[in-house]
Scaffold this motif. Structure first.
Motif, PDB file in Angstrom:
ATOM      1  N   GLN A 187       0.839  -1.215   0.000  1.00  0.00           N
ATOM      2  CA  GLN A 187       0.000   0.000   0.000  1.00  0.00           C
ATOM      3  C   GLN A 187       0.871   1.261   0.000  1.00  0.00           C
ATOM      4  O   GLN A 187       0.585   2.233  -0.686  1.00  0.00           O
ATOM      5  N   ARG A 227       2.202   2.092  -3.361  1.00  0.00           N
ATOM      6  CA  ARG A 227       1.174   2.647  -4.224  1.00  0.00           C
ATOM      7  C   ARG A 227       0.854   4.096  -3.846  1.00  0.00           C
ATOM      8  O   ARG A 227       0.732   4.981  -4.698  1.00  0.00           O
ATOM      9  N   ASN A 232      -1.297  27.793 -11.676  1.00  0.00           N
ATOM     10  CA  ASN A 232      -1.908  28.267 -10.442  1.00  0.00           C
ATOM     11  C   ASN A 232      -1.286  29.593 -10.020  1.00  0.00           C
ATOM     12  O   ASN A 232      -1.987  30.560  -9.709  1.00  0.00           O
ATOM     13  N   ASN A 285       2.113  21.683 -21.376  1.00  0.00           N
ATOM     14  CA  ASN A 285       1.549  21.501 -20.040  1.00  0.00           C
ATOM     15  C   ASN A 285       1.178  20.057 -19.713  1.00  0.00           C
ATOM     16  O   ASN A 285       0.691  19.784 -18.628  1.00  0.00           O
ATOM     17  N   TYR A 337       0.399  10.215 -12.247  1.00  0.00           N
ATOM     18  CA  TYR A 337       1.077   9.366 -11.268  1.00  0.00           C
ATOM     19  C   TYR A 337       0.214   8.201 -10.794  1.00  0.00           C
ATOM     20  O   TYR A 337       0.686   7.195 -10.354  1.00  0.00           O
ATOM     21  N   TYR A 338      -1.110   8.423 -10.820  1.00  0.00           N
ATOM     22  CA  TYR A 338      -1.961   7.361 -10.288  1.00  0.00           C
ATOM     23  C   TYR A 338      -3.206   7.198 -11.159  1.00  0.00           C
ATOM     24  O   TYR A 338      -3.590   8.097 -11.884  1.00  0.00           O
ATOM     25  N   ASP A 360      -5.780   3.002  -8.163  1.00  0.00           N
ATOM     26  CA  ASP A 360      -5.069   3.356  -6.928  1.00  0.00           C
ATOM     27  C   ASP A 360      -6.025   4.002  -5.938  1.00  0.00           C
ATOM     28  O   ASP A 360      -5.995   3.700  -4.741  1.00  0.00           O
ATOM     29  N   GLN A 405      -8.416   1.494  -4.306  1.00  0.00           N
ATOM     30  CA  GLN A 405      -7.719   0.641  -3.334  1.00  0.00           C
ATOM     31  C   GLN A 405      -7.409   1.428  -2.060  1.00  0.00           C
ATOM     32  O   GLN A 405      -7.539   0.920  -0.956  1.00  0.00           O
ATOM     33  N   SER A 406      -6.992   2.698  -2.243  1.00  0.00           N
ATOM     34  CA  SER A 406      -6.698   3.527  -1.071  1.00  0.00           C
ATOM     35  C   SER A 406      -7.959   3.765  -0.260  1.00  0.00           C
ATOM     36  O   SER A 406      -7.954   3.644   0.968  1.00  0.00           O
ATOM     37  N   GLY A 447      -8.823   0.835   1.643  1.00  0.00           N
ATOM     38  CA  GLY A 447      -7.839   0.642   2.710  1.00  0.00           C
ATOM     39  C   GLY A 447      -8.112   1.514   3.921  1.00  0.00           C
ATOM     40  O   GLY A 447      -7.872   1.110   5.065  1.00  0.00           O
ATOM     41  N   TYR A 448      -8.668   2.734   3.703  1.00  0.00           N
ATOM     42  CA  TYR A 448      -8.944   3.643   4.827  1.00  0.00           C
ATOM     43  C   TYR A 448      -9.885   3.015   5.854  1.00  0.00           C
ATOM     44  O   TYR A 448      -9.874   3.355   7.019  1.00  0.00           O
ATOM     45  N   ASP A 492      -9.686  -0.328   9.678  1.00  0.00           N
ATOM     46  CA  ASP A 492      -9.821  -0.227  11.137  1.00  0.00           C
ATOM     47  C   ASP A 492     -11.278  -0.216  11.565  1.00  0.00           C
ATOM     48  O   ASP A 492     -11.663  -0.887  12.525  1.00  0.00           O
ATOM     49  N   TYR A 551     -17.556   8.758   5.544  1.00  0.00           N
ATOM     50  CA  TYR A 551     -16.643   9.676   4.865  1.00  0.00           C
ATOM     51  C   TYR A 551     -17.360  10.597   3.889  1.00  0.00           C
ATOM     52  O   TYR A 551     -17.036  11.737   3.732  1.00  0.00           O
ATOM     53  N   TYR A 585      -5.487  18.288 -21.137  1.00  0.00           N
ATOM     54  CA  TYR A 585      -4.458  18.649 -22.118  1.00  0.00           C
ATOM     55  C   TYR A 585      -4.424  17.727 -23.337  1.00  0.00           C
ATOM     56  O   TYR A 585      -3.563  17.860 -24.183  1.00  0.00           O
ATOM     57  N   ARG A 608      -7.185  27.431  -7.128  1.00  0.00           N
ATOM     58  CA  ARG A 608      -6.298  26.268  -7.149  1.00  0.00           C
ATOM     59  C   ARG A 608      -5.490  26.163  -8.431  1.00  0.00           C
ATOM     60  O   ARG A 608      -4.546  25.394  -8.502  1.00  0.00           O
ATOM     61  N   GLY A 609      -5.928  26.910  -9.476  1.00  0.00           N
ATOM     62  CA  GLY A 609      -5.182  26.909 -10.731  1.00  0.00           C
ATOM     63  C   GLY A 609      -5.265  25.613 -11.494  1.00  0.00           C
ATOM     64  O   GLY A 609      -4.452  25.335 -12.352  1.00  0.00           O
TER      65      GLY A 609
END
Lengths: 413, 442
Positions: free
Chosen positions: A79, A82, A146, B39, B44-45, B49, B52-53, B56-57, B60, B155, B185, B303-304
């Motif tokens: 994890q 990733r 930005n 630009n 990256y993801y 991803d 899965q994240s 994963g949160y 618990d 959440y 882009y 935020r651009g």
């Protein structure tokens, strides 16, 4: 010759069209004064609001990064791998947004109550904030777009840092409002943004029909029955166009300078201002690696350089207008082409990357005088003056040749 | 009148300025494309991803559940989300975009279900009905009733529910049409059209009309040809209307032709495959007078960034408040969207043409007419521009020049009021012009 010039000037002043444009120009100057006075009034409130937005933004991102960091600690190896893909330098990124949040917060409170801590304190915070933003931009924690959207492009940040450090180091009294309209500051603000572009467009319209007017009306035949060589007539027209365009702008600038000086004082001509380094300023070719490098000069020197460039550009544009009108004999085509050329400089400044050499080799690309003088685009001052000077001479010779050999018997096509 | 329109249009199209303007538009388009390419960023993801994240949160919280049955259901549900993420990742590795779109749609449906369950039973029923067909096609046989996040879903808020539902619809469209996910882009034949009417035309349309139309009547008045023309069996009103129709057609000709070479050049390579790409559209744009807040502009300043075409992943935070606006948005095929954009652009052109024809008819001197039109346009735009980002509606004809953003619901004005205002303003300008021109001493 002097009689011809006097006649041309007399005709110029008597024309209803020119009187209307002169009134428009006077209104434009009044509009600029009113606009900047309004900006001055709202500066503290507007800056506080934008700092509050930057604080909210930084705060939100920092919060989500802190949650991300917490889940990263709990995650297993697979994890973790990733999660690190999307934020490979999470700790540095967190520190960057943390610093951005703190400095924005300090500035919000400064603008709410700026008499408490003084201008020097503000400048110190600004330096911290801008240096942090430069680090963020370099590490790609914050995008260039930005920063540009917020008026904080890296080259502008660099300029602000250099100026602020100089002011603090030499213990110079810091002005609390960049829009405070003293006489000197008015002249400075007139060179910023799109104001030179609009001014150039308006003045060009004054001279646009100096040749075509007579051709379209047919009065040129009567004019040419006078005992004057065509060459002399051409030169007298060019001189009167030059005198009127430069003269009108100079007079209006002087009157506005007097008005703003009476309103808020003349201002300090020795006050520090940034300008591109000599390497960039006096180069005859474009240099992309010197963008953002500035040094300190007096605002007087800055204005002399800025207005030298502006007047050279003005003469080049007027000459270009004369040239187009002589070869096309049409007001519509001349207006269309000149507007197109001015729009093209707007297009280049909006869409081209600041490092592109095209900025330096397009004669109207120099209309962004503030960016040129502060090395924010790849266009050296000397190259601009030289390029426009060559254009003036070349177009003068071609137009003079064309005008002298023009078949005027056939009338307007 | 038809003959006159045709002859006038031919004459105008032959003018040098028409072709110079087309060339300028092509040049600007090339610069914009170059700028976009510069630009382009590395992704990256993937959504895999993210799923899965998100799964994963909750680990618990699931472990804390006491009831064995509830634990089993919730664990199964989050495992499904994790599995959808893994399938999406695997599909990317295998370069199987259809499978990626399926897994991503399913992942978003699961997240939307989580949001719906948190919002209450009624929302959950509405979600079930809305997505029945979609669920059946993308879930690979997973039983809807066996999936539940209710005991641990805290959440997501109401805004996020609509956001996930919209995302699911978006990827489902891609899945059904066999298309690939795009980003801001990306450039191809059809997305270029979108950028062309979004970034280039709105900036220049007023000036384009100005350059083309400032001498529409005074030119003929100055050189005397108007007298000859009006000896024909043609009323002055018809003459004016001809000028306006020709002005609209001429401007549309320049505007459309300015994009054609690039569209064709790209189209040869990509076979216009994205013609039905899903684009976000404001549902009630043509039936409601109110619009949603301009969150895109707000986010661009704040935020651009704005990562997906016409759509912002942060849109459930309009003005930083958890209001939720995505329930007013839906997706529409790109070709249909572009057609509606052209319709909006035409009424916008009608307004600017009417304005320029009026000034050209009032002022005989071409230079004064040009200056007056330019000043009115610039002052109008400068004064109206703050309306695009302000809290009030953007009802000024000088600032409603972006058809793409109006249809996307991100310009502080919906399409219906924009059309009504343009038609109303044009009607007033044309009426004034007809009344004046009827009595004008020519």
């Amino acid at each position: 010759m002097s009689r011809l010039i006097r006649t041309e000037l007399y005709k110029f002043i008597k024309q209803r069209k020119n009187q209307l444009i002169l009134e428009g120009l006077a209104l434009f100057f009044i509009g600029v004064i009113v606009y900047y006075s309004y900006q001055e009034m709202n500066y503290d409130r507007a800056t506080q609001k934008s700092m509050q937005m930057e604080y909210d933004n930084a705060s939100g991102i920092q919060q989500s990064l802190s949650m991300y960091k917490a889940s990263l600690e709990k995650a297993n190896t697979e994890q973790k791998e990733r999660m690190l893909k999307s934020h490979p330098r999470i700790n540095e990124e967190f520190d960057f947004w943390d610093q951005e949040k703190i400095t924005s917060f300090q500035l919000v409170y400064y603008y709410k109550n700026h008499k408490v801590k003084g201008e020097k304190y503000r400048k110190e915070i600004e330096i911290k904030k801008y240096e942090n933003l430069l680090i963020g931009a370099k590490s790609k924690f914050i995008s260039k777009e930005n920063l540009k959207a917020k008026g904080e492009a890296p080259a502008e940040l660099q300029r602000q840092i250099t100026l602020d450090k100089y002011l603090i180091k030499h213990n110079i009294k810091i002005g609390n409002n960049p829009y405070h309209l003293t006489g000197i500051n008015f002249l400075y603000l007139m060179l910023k943004g799109y104001i030179p572009m609009i001014l150039l467009g308006l003045v060009t319209l004054l001279c646009i029909d100096i040749f075509i007017g007579e051709m379209e009306e047919g009065s040129y035949k009567l004019y040419l029955t006078q005992p004057f060589a065509r060459g002399k007539i051409f030169i007298s027209k060019i001189i009167s166009a030059g005198i009127t365009s430069v003269g009108v702008v100079t007079v209006l600038l002087f009157i506005s300078f007097c008005i703003t000086s009476i309103m808020n004082g003349v201002g300090d001509i020795h006050y520090p201002e940034t300008i591109a380094e000599n390497k960039m300023l006096y180069s005859l070719v474009t240099i992309s690696n010197s963008i953002g490098n500035v040094k300190i000069v007096s605002i007087g020197t800055y204005l002399v350089m800025g207005y030298s460039l502006f007047f050279v550009l003005l003469i080049a544009t007027v000459m270009m207008t004369m040239f187009i009108s002589v070869i096309t004999d049409s007001t519509s085509v001349t207006i269309g082409v000149i507007t197109g050329l001015i729009l093209l400089s707007f297009v280049f400044s909006s869409f081209l990357d600041e490092k592109t050499s095209l900025h330096g080799y397009y004669f109207l690309g120099y209309i962004n005088i503030y960016n040129i003088l502060n090395a924010q685009i790849n266009a050296p001052l000397l190259l601009g003056i030289l390029l426009n000077g060559i254009i003036v001479i070349l177009l003068f010779l071609i137009s003079c040749y064309t005008y002298q050999r023009k078949d005027l018997l056939g009338g307007v096509s | 009148m038809g003959v006159l329109i045709w002859n006038e249009l031919k004459r105008r199209i032959r003018q040098v300025k028409t072709w110079v303007l087309i060339l300028v538009l092509i040049l600007i388009s090339i610069l914009v494309i170059k700028n976009y390419k510069a630009n382009e960023y590395k992704v990256y993801y993937t959504m895999g991803d993210a799923f899965q994240s998100l799964a994963g949160y909750q680990v618990d919280d699931i472990e804390k559940l006491n009831n064995k049955n509830t634990y089993k259901i919730v664990k199964y549900s989050y495992d499904l989300l994790d599995k959808a993420g893994k399938q999406a990742d695997q599909a990317i590795q295998n370069n199987d975009m259809k499978e990626y779109n399926r897994a991503t749609t399913f992942g978003y449906l699961l997240l939307a279900k989580e949001g719906a369950e948190r919002d209450g039973r009624l929302r959950e029923i509405s979600f079930r009905n809305k997505t029945k067909g979609m669920w059946e096609q993308v879930s690979n046989g997973v039983d809807y009733d066996k999936v539940s996040f209710e005991p641990v879903s805290f959440y997501h808020n109401r805004g996020m529910y609509f956001e996930f539902l919209l995302d699911a619809q978006f990827y489902y469209n891609l899945y059904q049409k066999g298309l690939q996910d795009s980003n801001e882009y990306q450039m191809d034949s059809m997305t270029f059209c979108y950028h062309y009417y979004n970034k280039i035309i709105p900036m220049f349309i007023a000036f384009l009309v100005l350059i083309l139309m400032f001498d529409s009547i005074n030119q003929e008045h100055s050189n005397g040809s108007i007298k000859l023309l009006l000896t024909q069996p043609l009323s002055r009103m018809k003459y004016l209307i001809t000028k306006i129709i020709v002005g609209i057609l001429h401007t549309l000709f320049v505007t459309i032709l300015g994009s054609i070479p690039i569209v064709i050049a790209y189209g040869i390579g990509d076979h216009f495959k994205n013609f039905n790409y899903p684009v976000v559209y404001l549902k009630n744009s043509f039936s409601s007078l109110s619009s949603i807040h301009n969150y895109v502009e707000y986010d661009l300043i704040k935020r651009g960034e704005n990562i997906i075409i016409g759509y912002n992943y942060l849109s459930f935070y309009p003005k930083g408040v958890n209001g939720g606006i995505s329930n007013q948005l839906t997706v529409m095929p790109l070709y249909q969207f572009l057609g509606l954009s052209l319709l909006l652009l035409s009424v916008c052109i009608l307004f600017f043409v009417s304005l320029n024809v009026l000034i050209s008819s009032l002022l005989k001197n071409k230079i004064v007419a040009f200056l007056s039109s330019a000043l009115i346009t610039i002052v109008g735009m400068v004064l109206s521009n703050p309306l695009i980002t302000s809290d009030s509606y953007n009802y000024s004809p000088f600032s409603m020049t972006n058809p793409i953003r109006i249809l996307g619901g991100t310009y502080n004005v919906a399409a219906l009021p924009a059309i009504l205002i343009y038609l109303g303003a044009s009607f007033i300008l044309i009426t004034i012009n007809i009344l004046y021109f009827r009595k004008k001493n020519l």
